[in-house]
Design a protein around this motif. Structure first.
Motif, mmCIF file in Angstrom:
data_model
loop_
_atom_site.group_PDB
_atom_site.id
_atom_site.type_symbol
_atom_site.label_atom_id
_atom_site.label_comp_id
_atom_site.label_asym_id
_atom_site.label_seq_id
_atom_site.Cartn_x
_atom_site.Cartn_y
_atom_site.Cartn_z
ATOM 1 N N VAL A 196 -28.460 -22.034 33.611
ATOM 2 C CA VAL A 196 -29.407 -21.877 34.719
ATOM 3 C C VAL A 196 -30.699 -22.604 34.370
ATOM 4 O O VAL A 196 -31.442 -22.178 33.490
ATOM 5 N N THR A 197 -30.934 -23.712 35.068
ATOM 6 C CA THR A 197 -32.190 -24.445 34.904
ATOM 7 C C THR A 197 -32.976 -24.467 36.211
ATOM 8 O O THR A 197 -34.156 -24.750 36.210
ATOM 9 N N LEU A 229 -29.295 -21.265 42.409
ATOM 10 C CA LEU A 229 -28.158 -20.500 41.904
ATOM 11 C C LEU A 229 -27.499 -19.610 42.963
ATOM 12 O O LEU A 229 -26.301 -19.386 42.912
ATOM 13 N N THR A 230 -28.249 -19.122 43.918
ATOM 14 C CA THR A 230 -27.718 -18.185 44.912
ATOM 15 C C THR A 230 -26.516 -18.758 45.647
ATOM 16 O O THR A 230 -25.484 -18.083 45.782
ATOM 17 N N GLN A 289 -37.614 -15.878 30.544
ATOM 18 C CA GLN A 289 -38.617 -15.671 31.593
ATOM 19 C C GLN A 289 -37.986 -15.637 32.986
ATOM 20 O O GLN A 289 -38.609 -15.197 33.938
ATOM 21 N N GLN A 290 -36.771 -16.099 33.116
ATOM 22 C CA GLN A 290 -36.118 -16.141 34.423
ATOM 23 C C GLN A 290 -35.595 -14.761 34.808
ATOM 24 O O GLN A 290 -34.905 -14.118 34.029
ATOM 25 N N VAL A 291 -35.927 -14.345 36.012
ATOM 26 C CA VAL A 291 -35.409 -13.105 36.568
ATOM 27 C C VAL A 291 -34.468 -13.503 37.695
ATOM 28 O O VAL A 291 -34.882 -14.136 38.660
ATOM 29 N N GLU A 348 -25.150 -12.299 31.453
ATOM 30 C CA GLU A 348 -26.357 -13.116 31.325
ATOM 31 C C GLU A 348 -26.704 -13.253 29.850
ATOM 32 O O GLU A 348 -26.776 -12.258 29.132
ATOM 33 N N ILE A 349 -26.916 -14.473 29.419
ATOM 34 C CA ILE A 349 -27.333 -14.751 28.050
ATOM 35 C C ILE A 349 -28.716 -15.389 28.121
ATOM 36 O O ILE A 349 -28.921 -16.328 28.894
ATOM 37 N N GLU A 350 -29.640 -14.875 27.343
ATOM 38 C CA GLU A 350 -30.981 -15.456 27.307
ATOM 39 C C GLU A 350 -31.102 -16.380 26.110
ATOM 40 O O GLU A 350 -30.839 -15.976 24.967
ATOM 41 N N GLU A 351 -31.484 -17.620 26.379
ATOM 42 C CA GLU A 351 -31.680 -18.610 25.321
ATOM 43 C C GLU A 351 -32.727 -19.595 25.807
ATOM 44 O O GLU A 351 -32.514 -20.323 26.771
ATOM 45 N N ASN A 352 -33.864 -19.585 25.151
ATOM 46 C CA ASN A 352 -34.974 -20.438 25.570
ATOM 47 C C ASN A 352 -34.878 -21.836 24.975
ATOM 48 O O ASN A 352 -34.447 -22.021 23.848
#
Length: 94
Positions: free
Chosen positions: A10-11, A16-17, A42-44, A56-60
């Protein structure tokens, strides 16, 4: 074990919707695939209720290709599919 995993870095969360809506319309049995979203912390994301497993995986800070590789390491699915977050797949895509 899941039959398939769809990996989406997700960029552009505002795109995305449509992608997720189209995935929820897939004719492939929903119990047979999962969606893996790799996003910045930071993305919600506003996700609709669905019978499809979404992780969901968070990776900055990672390039989309590196984000895809990260998802590959965690899934046990037999089939891996990759989409960009601005893609609108047809309902028989998978």
């Amino acid at each position: 074990m899941m039959k398939a995993a769809i990996v989406i870095p997700v960029t552009r969360p505002d795109h995305l919707t449509l992608c997720l809506d189209r995935l929820m319309q897939q004719t492939f049995p929903h119990s047979e695939f999962e969606i893996i979203l790799i996003k910045d912390s930071q993305q919600v994301l506003q996700l609709n209720d669905t019978d499809i497993r979404i992780t969901e995986i968070e990776e900055n800070g990672l390039h989309p290709g590196l984000r895809r590789n990260l998802a590959v390491k965690i899934t046990k699915a037999e089939i891996l599919a990759f989409l960009d977050d601005d893609t609108a797949p047809s309902k028989d895509w998978l």
